[in-house]
Design an enzyme around this catalytic site. Structure first.
Site, short mmCIF file in Angstrom:
data_model
loop_
_atom_site.label_atom_id
_atom_site.label_comp_id
_atom_site.label_asym_id
_atom_site.label_seq_id
_atom_site.Cartn_x
_atom_site.Cartn_y
_atom_site.Cartn_z
N ILE A 135 20.14 11.68 16.55
CA ILE A 135 19.06 10.75 16.87
C ILE A 135 18.15 10.70 15.65
O ILE A 135 18.10 11.64 14.86
CB ILE A 135 18.29 11.14 18.14
N ASP A 136 17.44 9.59 15.49
CA ASP A 136 16.63 9.38 14.30
C ASP A 136 15.53 10.43 14.16
O ASP A 136 15.08 11.01 15.16
CB ASP A 136 16.00 8.00 14.32
N LYS A 137 15.07 10.62 12.94
CA LYS A 137 14.01 11.58 12.65
C LYS A 137 12.80 11.38 13.54
O LYS A 137 12.26 12.33 14.11
CB LYS A 137 13.61 11.47 11.18
#
Length: 307
Positions: A135-137
């Site tokens: 999942i994105d930062k």
């Protein structure tokens, strides 16, 4: 280097499919890398992934030697919501990168996992041990980690076959016209900005499908929405939200330039994760509550009562 020779027992339309089904311990993505590096041959000639394989063909594969983890363990606080001998489910905070890359060499989820867990799968190599999906930062929430290669292969197959279900919650700019729907597009690199992803023609991207359901509409002009991933493309929900003309609140890449709330990233949260345990086959569902900064914004809004 370790060399293996695998004999085809039947005809295969594609060499990569043959290898994926007959090379133990390797996912499709890792098989793809073997072809890219010229490590798959037949009769002394490199094979292409799309080549046909006839019965009794001997396919030779050169497997790279195992390499020690290049990431270092770091004592970083980590919210592990479930753990056993095969998997761990982690509630990742906003602001934490999943693994090394793009200048991030420490402070990642992988660094924290190497400190907290005794074992991690090695299929994804030295940079991404244990990482099955990302999942994105600046997206918070749940992801599953594999502690051995058998678990990694099982979880990867579940994601590929869409039996692993991932559900997100997001606050969107504006009010969606419909209460639910499905977004089906192709997503690839933005031709005008290679750092971003975008909806592109089929020949330039990969199929991306997202179901959405409106949960709450707010008088101030925001919509709390549930997103169910049917595919897992980079930035998929964020790109699809923009495609709907209702970007995720706080998104610094795909959202509005002027943000009303003081946020460090998008209000997008991986809320629910459903999978089958790679050993027992038991269906397991995990949920992670919205983080405080997310609920803090919601508490400032007034729900719109339906007429």
């Amino acid at each position: 280097m370790n060399k293996q020779t695998i004999t085809a027992r039947e005809n295969f339309a594609r060499a990569d499919v043959f290898l994926s089904e007959n090379l133990q311990g390797y996912t499709r993505s890792s098989v793809k890398k073997l072809f890219q590096n010229g490590l798959v041959t037949a009769n002394g000639k490199p094979l292409k992934p799309s080549q046909e394989i006839s019965a009794l063909t001997q396919v030779e594969v050169t497997l790279p030697d195992a390499v020690e983890y290049s990431a270092k363990p770091e004592n970083i606080p980590l919210d592990i919501v479930y753990e056993d001998a095969d998997i761990a489910v982690v509630n990742k905070p906003q602001g934490m990168t999943v693994h090394m890359g793009n200048g991030n060499v420490d402070g990642t989820l992988v660094n924290a996992l190497l400190y907290r867990l005794d074992n991690l799968s090695g299929i994804n190599g030295v940079i991404r041990p244990g990482i099955v999906h990302r999942i994105d930062k600046d997206t918070s929430g749940l992801l599953v980690v594999a502690k051995n290669d058998a678990a990694h292969l099982s979880l990867s197959l579940q994601i590929e076959q869409k039996t692993c279900k991932r559900t997100y919650l997001a606050l969107l700019e504006g009010n969606l016209k419909t209460d639910s729907g499905t977004v089906t597009t192709y997503i690839g690199r933005d031709p005008s900005d290679r750092i971003k992803m975008a909806v592109v023609p089929p020949e330039k991207g990969k199929l991306a499908i997202t179901d959405y359901t409106v949960l709450t509409r707010y008088i101030q002009g925001y919509t709390l929405c549930r997103f169910d991933l049917k595919t897992g493309r980079t930035h998929q929900i964020r790109v699809h939200a923009k495609y709907l003309a209702h970007p995720v609140v706080g998104d610094p890449v795909y959202g509005l330039k002027k943000q009303k709330f003081k946020l460090n990233g998008q209000l997008l949260h991986a809320w629910r994760l459903t999978l089958k345990h790679p050993v027992t086959g038991e269906e397991m569902t995990f949920e992670a509550p919205l983080p405080d900064y997310f609920t803090g914004v919601l508490n400032k809004l007034t729900e719109k009562v339906a007429n």
